[in-house]
Write a protein that holds these residues in place. Structure first.
Motif, mmCIF file in Angstrom:
data_model
loop_
_atom_site.group_PDB
_atom_site.id
_atom_site.type_symbol
_atom_site.label_atom_id
_atom_site.label_comp_id
_atom_site.label_asym_id
_atom_site.label_seq_id
_atom_site.Cartn_x
_atom_site.Cartn_y
_atom_site.Cartn_z
ATOM 1 N N ARG A 59 3.192 -5.570 8.840
ATOM 2 C CA ARG A 59 2.121 -4.894 8.893
ATOM 3 C C ARG A 59 1.586 -5.968 9.006
ATOM 4 O O ARG A 59 1.142 -6.521 7.216
ATOM 5 C CB ARG A 59 0.992 -3.964 8.742
ATOM 6 N N VAL A 60 0.578 -6.814 9.514
ATOM 7 C CA VAL A 60 0.087 -8.503 9.307
ATOM 8 C C VAL A 60 -1.967 -8.296 10.028
ATOM 9 O O VAL A 60 -1.202 -7.804 10.825
ATOM 10 C CB VAL A 60 1.033 -9.417 10.341
ATOM 11 N N ASP A 95 -8.895 -14.570 5.128
ATOM 12 C CA ASP A 95 -7.021 -14.284 4.188
ATOM 13 C C ASP A 95 -6.437 -13.662 5.450
ATOM 14 O O ASP A 95 -6.343 -12.735 6.441
ATOM 15 C CB ASP A 95 -7.474 -13.079 3.028
ATOM 16 N N CYS A 96 -5.297 -13.397 5.316
ATOM 17 C CA CYS A 96 -4.116 -12.953 5.487
ATOM 18 C C CYS A 96 -3.048 -12.118 5.066
ATOM 19 O O CYS A 96 -2.698 -11.917 4.056
ATOM 20 C CB CYS A 96 -3.294 -13.788 6.764
ATOM 21 N N THR A 97 -2.929 -10.564 5.187
ATOM 22 C CA THR A 97 -2.417 -9.234 3.897
ATOM 23 C C THR A 97 -0.786 -9.209 5.593
ATOM 24 O O THR A 97 -0.660 -8.899 6.226
ATOM 25 C CB THR A 97 -2.852 -8.412 4.017
ATOM 26 N N VAL A 98 0.166 -9.513 4.840
ATOM 27 C CA VAL A 98 1.672 -8.497 4.672
ATOM 28 C C VAL A 98 1.914 -7.153 3.433
ATOM 29 O O VAL A 98 2.464 -7.508 2.789
ATOM 30 C CB VAL A 98 2.451 -9.298 5.049
ATOM 31 N N TYR A 100 5.384 -4.710 12.601
ATOM 32 C CA TYR A 100 6.765 -5.170 13.409
ATOM 33 C C TYR A 100 8.056 -4.800 12.692
ATOM 34 O O TYR A 100 7.754 -5.069 11.608
ATOM 35 C CB TYR A 100 6.718 -7.255 13.072
ATOM 36 N N ARG A 101 8.791 -4.278 13.312
ATOM 37 C CA ARG A 101 10.178 -4.179 12.863
ATOM 38 C C ARG A 101 11.141 -5.796 12.779
ATOM 39 O O ARG A 101 11.801 -6.433 13.587
ATOM 40 C CB ARG A 101 10.929 -2.531 14.125
ATOM 41 N N CYS A 102 11.550 -5.775 11.642
ATOM 42 C CA CYS A 102 12.049 -7.085 11.085
ATOM 43 C C CYS A 102 14.132 -6.309 10.912
ATOM 44 O O CYS A 102 14.049 -5.816 10.115
ATOM 45 C CB CYS A 102 11.769 -7.796 10.405
ATOM 46 N N THR A 103 14.281 -7.017 11.403
ATOM 47 C CA THR A 103 16.096 -6.916 11.205
ATOM 48 C C THR A 103 16.926 -8.242 10.877
ATOM 49 O O THR A 103 17.251 -8.765 11.281
ATOM 50 C CB THR A 103 16.541 -6.582 12.980
ATOM 51 N N VAL A 143 7.533 -0.998 -2.275
ATOM 52 C CA VAL A 143 6.440 -1.669 -1.824
ATOM 53 C C VAL A 143 6.648 -3.405 -2.336
ATOM 54 O O VAL A 143 6.619 -3.857 -3.610
ATOM 55 C CB VAL A 143 5.562 -0.762 -2.821
ATOM 56 N N MET A 144 5.451 -3.676 -1.116
ATOM 57 C CA MET A 144 5.431 -5.178 -1.320
ATOM 58 C C MET A 144 4.426 -5.476 -0.302
ATOM 59 O O MET A 144 3.882 -4.645 0.520
ATOM 60 C CB MET A 144 6.718 -5.310 -0.214
ATOM 61 N N LYS A 145 3.338 -6.488 -1.182
ATOM 62 C CA LYS A 145 2.348 -7.269 -0.522
ATOM 63 C C LYS A 145 1.738 -9.043 -0.305
ATOM 64 O O LYS A 145 2.546 -9.184 -1.841
ATOM 65 C CB LYS A 145 1.508 -6.638 -1.210
ATOM 66 N N ASN A 146 1.932 -9.306 -0.012
ATOM 67 C CA ASN A 146 2.272 -10.658 0.543
ATOM 68 C C ASN A 146 0.629 -10.929 1.034
ATOM 69 O O ASN A 146 -0.033 -10.745 2.481
ATOM 70 C CB ASN A 146 2.803 -11.553 1.014
ATOM 71 N N TYR A 147 -0.325 -11.277 -0.293
ATOM 72 C CA TYR A 147 -1.321 -11.838 -0.148
ATOM 73 C C TYR A 147 -1.524 -13.131 0.514
ATOM 74 O O TYR A 147 -1.437 -14.015 -0.838
ATOM 75 C CB TYR A 147 -2.490 -10.858 -0.829
ATOM 76 N N ILE A 148 -2.367 -13.823 1.212
ATOM 77 C CA ILE A 148 -2.377 -14.791 1.363
ATOM 78 C C ILE A 148 -3.962 -15.356 2.108
ATOM 79 O O ILE A 148 -4.500 -14.980 2.408
ATOM 80 C CB ILE A 148 -2.027 -15.558 2.814
ATOM 81 N N THR A 149 -4.444 -16.432 0.969
ATOM 82 C CA THR A 149 -6.034 -17.430 1.744
ATOM 83 C C THR A 149 -5.916 -18.493 1.074
ATOM 84 O O THR A 149 -5.222 -19.157 0.410
ATOM 85 C CB THR A 149 -6.656 -16.412 -0.034
#
Length: 215
Positions: free
Chosen positions: A100-101, A107-110, A79-82, A133-139
């Motif tokens: 990227r989701v 789990d879910c990685t953003v 997704y492109r977020c402005t 570089v960003m990573k959001n890791y949700i469990t």
């Protein structure tokens, strides 16, 4: 009920030579973890967190679309977020990020794929001088006696240091305050992200079960 977990700052203290420009690069790194308790209203598999994060409502919650000026899908999970315009020094710019989701059953990685600024030509030229570089890791664990959602956000920004007086200073003199600023940003935003995700999940549960959502 929110439970705070550890925050971490990793200062690299490294000096790197820019491959093309010959400039020095500062590496700014921050990380934040947050744990939040999940509701136990429903035991139905169709109403699990995994199902929510695959639903359009879950994707919008992950992207926090209410805080965006606009967003558009680039493919099935990108997704492109402005963001809304913000003032930086004397300029107005809109940050544009591609995310990227990737949700699974556990789990879910953003992931941040790109980040750039649009608006001011002067600041658009700076897009070539930094990378992020960003990573959001949700469990989550919905089957335990105390079901919880864990959010782990890590962020790294590399800046080319080429303007005075910063170019005259040791890289550590740029990295140390930069790390503190980024860590403060994650410390404020990560708990808000976790809480908003929980609120959106609870609203979705009520919507799926036919109950009225709270305003």
């Amino acid at each position: 009920m929110m439970k705070r977990r550890r925050s971490g700052i990793e200062a690299t203290g490294a000096m790197e030579e820019g491959a093309e420009s010959g400039g020095r690069r500062a590496n700014l790194v921050a990380q934040r973890k947050e744990r939040i308790r999940l509701p136990g209203e429903s035991k139905e598999p169709a109403l699990s967190m995994a199902q929510f994060l695959r639903h359009p409502s879950g994707v919008e919650a992950i992207l926090n679309t209410r805080a965006l000026r606009c967003f558009q899908p680039l493919d099935s999970n990108t997704y492109r977020c402005t963001l809304h315009q913000l003032r930086f020094l004397r300029f107005l710019v809109s940050p544009v990020i591609d995310l990227r989701v990737t949700p699974t059953s556990r789990d879910c990685t953003v992931e941040l794929l790109s980040c750039k600024f649009e608006g001011s030509k002067a600041l658009e030229q700076q897009n070539q001088l930094f990378s992020a570089v960003m990573k959001n890791y949700i469990t989550w664990d919905e089957n335990s006696s105390d079901p919880c959602l864990d959010v782990d956000v890590s962020l790294k920004v590399t800046l080319e240091v080429y303007t005075k007086p910063f170019s005259l200073l040791p890289i550590s003199a740029v990295e140390k305050p930069g790390n503190l600023i980024m860590q403060g940003l994650l410390d404020r935003l990560t708990p808000l992200l976790a809480e908003q995700l929980l609120n959106d999940y609870q609203a979705w549960l009520k919507e799926q079960s036919g109950l009225p959502s709270e305003s």
